[in-house]
Design an enzyme around this catalytic site. Structure first.
Site, PDB file in Angstrom:
ATOM      1  N   ASP A  73      36.404  45.777  44.387  1.00  0.00           N
ATOM      2  CA  ASP A  73      36.332  45.566  42.942  1.00  0.00           C
ATOM      3  C   ASP A  73      35.920  46.851  42.216  1.00  0.00           C
ATOM      4  O   ASP A  73      35.006  47.559  42.651  1.00  0.00           O
ATOM      5  CB  ASP A  73      35.327  44.463  42.627  1.00  0.00           C
ATOM      6  CG  ASP A  73      35.627  43.165  43.377  1.00  0.00           C
ATOM      7  OD1 ASP A  73      36.253  43.223  44.450  1.00  0.00           O
ATOM      8  OD2 ASP A  73      35.225  42.101  42.882  1.00  0.00           O
ATOM      9  N   HIS A 117      35.792  47.014  38.367  1.00  0.00           N
ATOM     10  CA  HIS A 117      35.060  46.584  37.171  1.00  0.00           C
ATOM     11  C   HIS A 117      34.850  47.701  36.145  1.00  0.00           C
ATOM     12  O   HIS A 117      33.719  48.016  35.753  1.00  0.00           O
ATOM     13  CB  HIS A 117      33.729  45.958  37.555  1.00  0.00           C
ATOM     14  CG  HIS A 117      33.851  44.548  38.055  1.00  0.00           C
ATOM     15  ND1 HIS A 117      34.438  43.547  37.309  1.00  0.00           N
ATOM     16  CD2 HIS A 117      33.487  43.984  39.243  1.00  0.00           C
ATOM     17  CE1 HIS A 117      34.425  42.421  38.009  1.00  0.00           C
ATOM     18  NE2 HIS A 117      33.870  42.659  39.183  1.00  0.00           N
ATOM     19  N   ASP A 167      39.903  42.604  40.217  1.00  0.00           N
ATOM     20  CA  ASP A 167      38.715  42.817  39.391  1.00  0.00           C
ATOM     21  C   ASP A 167      38.617  44.267  38.926  1.00  0.00           C
ATOM     22  O   ASP A 167      37.600  44.935  39.096  1.00  0.00           O
ATOM     23  CB  ASP A 167      37.437  42.378  40.118  1.00  0.00           C
ATOM     24  CG  ASP A 167      37.191  40.886  39.999  1.00  0.00           C
ATOM     25  OD1 ASP A 167      38.098  40.174  39.513  1.00  0.00           O
ATOM     26  OD2 ASP A 167      36.107  40.419  40.396  1.00  0.00           O
ATOM     27  N   ASN A 185      39.636  37.329  39.984  1.00  0.00           N
ATOM     28  CA  ASN A 185      39.259  36.253  39.068  1.00  0.00           C
ATOM     29  C   ASN A 185      39.051  36.778  37.645  1.00  0.00           C
ATOM     30  O   ASN A 185      39.289  36.069  36.667  1.00  0.00           O
ATOM     31  CB  ASN A 185      37.999  35.529  39.564  1.00  0.00           C
ATOM     32  CG  ASN A 185      36.788  36.422  39.677  1.00  0.00           C
ATOM     33  OD1 ASN A 185      36.806  37.416  40.412  1.00  0.00           O
ATOM     34  ND2 ASN A 185      35.726  36.090  38.970  1.00  0.00           N
ATOM     35  N   HIS A 186      38.661  38.047  37.496  1.00  0.00           N
ATOM     36  CA  HIS A 186      38.429  38.579  36.153  1.00  0.00           C
ATOM     37  C   HIS A 186      39.734  38.885  35.424  1.00  0.00           C
ATOM     38  O   HIS A 186      39.787  38.771  34.198  1.00  0.00           O
ATOM     39  CB  HIS A 186      37.518  39.803  36.219  1.00  0.00           C
ATOM     40  CG  HIS A 186      36.084  39.430  36.456  1.00  0.00           C
ATOM     41  ND1 HIS A 186      35.181  39.258  35.439  1.00  0.00           N
ATOM     42  CD2 HIS A 186      35.420  39.149  37.604  1.00  0.00           C
ATOM     43  CE1 HIS A 186      34.007  38.903  35.942  1.00  0.00           C
ATOM     44  NE2 HIS A 186      34.122  38.837  37.263  1.00  0.00           N
ATOM     45  N   HIS A 237      41.700  38.123  46.900  1.00  0.00           N
ATOM     46  CA  HIS A 237      40.474  38.491  46.199  1.00  0.00           C
ATOM     47  C   HIS A 237      39.295  37.637  46.638  1.00  0.00           C
ATOM     48  O   HIS A 237      38.231  38.165  46.980  1.00  0.00           O
ATOM     49  CB  HIS A 237      40.660  38.370  44.689  1.00  0.00           C
ATOM     50  CG  HIS A 237      39.441  38.779  43.918  1.00  0.00           C
ATOM     51  ND1 HIS A 237      39.039  40.093  43.825  1.00  0.00           N
ATOM     52  CD2 HIS A 237      38.526  38.049  43.227  1.00  0.00           C
ATOM     53  CE1 HIS A 237      37.924  40.157  43.110  1.00  0.00           C
ATOM     54  NE2 HIS A 237      37.598  38.937  42.731  1.00  0.00           N
ATOM     55  N   HIS A 252      41.587  28.972  61.784  1.00  0.00           N
ATOM     56  CA  HIS A 252      42.708  28.056  61.536  1.00  0.00           C
ATOM     57  C   HIS A 252      43.709  28.678  60.560  1.00  0.00           C
ATOM     58  O   HIS A 252      44.928  28.619  60.778  1.00  0.00           O
ATOM     59  CB  HIS A 252      42.194  26.730  60.986  1.00  0.00           C
ATOM     60  CG  HIS A 252      43.280  25.796  60.541  1.00  0.00           C
ATOM     61  ND1 HIS A 252      44.098  25.128  61.425  1.00  0.00           N
ATOM     62  CD2 HIS A 252      43.702  25.444  59.291  1.00  0.00           C
ATOM     63  CE1 HIS A 252      44.972  24.400  60.753  1.00  0.00           C
ATOM     64  NE2 HIS A 252      44.753  24.572  59.459  1.00  0.00           N
TER      65      HIS A 252
END
Length: 406
Positions: A71, A73, A108, A143-144, A243, A305
């Site tokens: 990230d 930022h 991000d 997510n940002h 992410h 898995h």
């Protein structure tokens, strides 16, 4: 004489047809430089220099050298340190020097810092240069990015709002210049449908909010140009990049299908509602199932898995959750976490980059942290940062960069 006149007329006609394209390109370059101080390489591949016209590719072959960067930022200085540490840019010219290497940035780029647009423009230019060198810079959605396209600005800084306001002023000026030239399609008003006032927001920030919405809404000019080509999940060789985290339900849904629906939404073709796999604690950009620093808190059985259901996958590489001890691997290095909180607005950690050479288990951390020259390289216990199995390389160049930018 008639032949000369006809030839001259034809040449003049072709020139006139080219003028609007040249004017439009000049105006775009003028706006880019005025807003961010960056020019873009000439004669780039049109497929990569223009906004993408189809969903991003999910799978890529294994490159000779693969790098993962966490990230960012909105911190340009720390980003430049990380890119320089990895050896894929020249610190002075800010040009791609990575050759045929592939670097993956895990999302991000936005929020918490003041250099968001500069970072988006820089990463885009490096993508073009990498493509011309036979390499690649691939960027994921974090997510940002999702929050901002969805008009959730809770982590934006005042300086970042100002950066977008300046961009919007130049962008509108560029559109005004284009509208004066016959033959160029009249540009759309980027503020169409966006209110001038925002209840609950201090008035001094209203212009910045308008500019940010205009730039980053689905199919907005910044979204279309810099974010629409970002997948939510990526497979490069035997490594999965995401992410937050990839869970069994995501694999069952289909990785290509996820990227296609993200593409539709971010380009304004999927409606206002976020796709389900982008919302909630188990979303691909939000999940932390494999990101807890202590191995006992990492769901290794679920991870195994997931990897078993994706042919050839050996590891999952994630950002999103800051690792206070630096880049590390758990679950027999099947879970690699690369968010070191390097941004001054979110942790202010020292830059680190993960390196993988070929389809190798010899993972290596390129770090600018001098502490790891003593402790981390020979970590023997799981208490020592969960670094067992990861080789370390301390870059003298990285240390010099830190001294220069301190």
């Amino acid at each position: 004489m008639e032949e000369d006149s006809s030839s001259s007329s034809s040449s003049s006609s072709n020139l006139c047809k080219q003028v609007p394209l040249d004017v439009s390109s000049f105006v775009d370059a003028f706006v880019d430089f005025s807003a961010t101080g960056l020019f873009f390489p000439q004669n780039s591949n049109p497929k990569t220099s223009s906004p993408p016209t189809s969903p991003p590719q999910t799978r890529h072959p294994s490159p000779p050298r693969l790098l993962a960067i966490g990230d960012l930022h909105g911190d340009l200085d720390k980003t430049l340190q990380a890119l320089s540490l990895s050896g894929i840019i020249d610190a002075r010219s800010l040009r791609w020097t990575g050759g045929d290497a592939v670097a993956v940035q895990l999302g991000d780029v936005l929020d918490r810092g003041s250099d968001e647009l500069k970072l988006l423009y820089l990463l885009h230019r490096l993508k073009l240069e990498a493509e011309r060198s036979g390499g690649a810079l691939l960027t994921l959605l974090g997510n940002h990015e999702v929050m901002n396209v969805d008009r959730n600005f809770r982590y934006v800084t005042p300086s970042a709002l100002r950066e977008f306001q300046i961009w919007a002023d130049w962008f509108q000026l560029g559109n005004s210049m284009k509208s004066l030239c016959q033959g160029i399609e009249t540009p759309e008003d980027i503020f169409r449908g966006i209110p001038r006032k925002f209840p609950g927001i201090r008035e001094e920030f209203h212009a910045g909010f308008r500019a940010r919405i205009a730039a980053l809404r689905p199919n907005g000019p910044i979204t279309k140009r810099f974010l629409s080509g970002n997948p939510a999940v990526l497979v490069v060789g035997d490594s999965i990049f995401v992410h937050g985290g990839l869970l069994p339900e995501h694999v069952d849904y289909g990785l290509d299908k996820i990227n296609e629906e993200v593409w539709d939404w971010i380009n304004g073709m999927g409606g206002r509602l976020l796709p389900a796999f982008l919302t909630g604690p188990n979303a691909v950009v939000w999940a932390r199932r494999f990101s807890q620093e202590q191995e006992k808190k990492c769901d290794c059985s679920t991870l195994e898995h997931v990897l078993a259901t994706i042919p050839g996958a050996r590891r999952m590489i994630m950002g999103h959750t800051i690792q206070m001890a630096g880049i590390n691997g758990v679950c027999s290095n099947q879970a690699i976490r690369v968010d070191v909180g390097m941004s001054r607005g979110c942790g202010d950690g020292l830059p680190e980059v993960l390196e993988i050479v070929g389809n190798s288990d010899g993972l290596r951390v390129l770090t600018s942290n001098p502490v790891y020259k003593r402790d981390r390289f020979n970590a023997k216990s799981k208490e020592a940062g969960e670094k067992v199995g990861l080789g370390m390389l301390v870059s003298d160049h990285g240390l010099k960069q830190l001294e220069v930018n301190a």
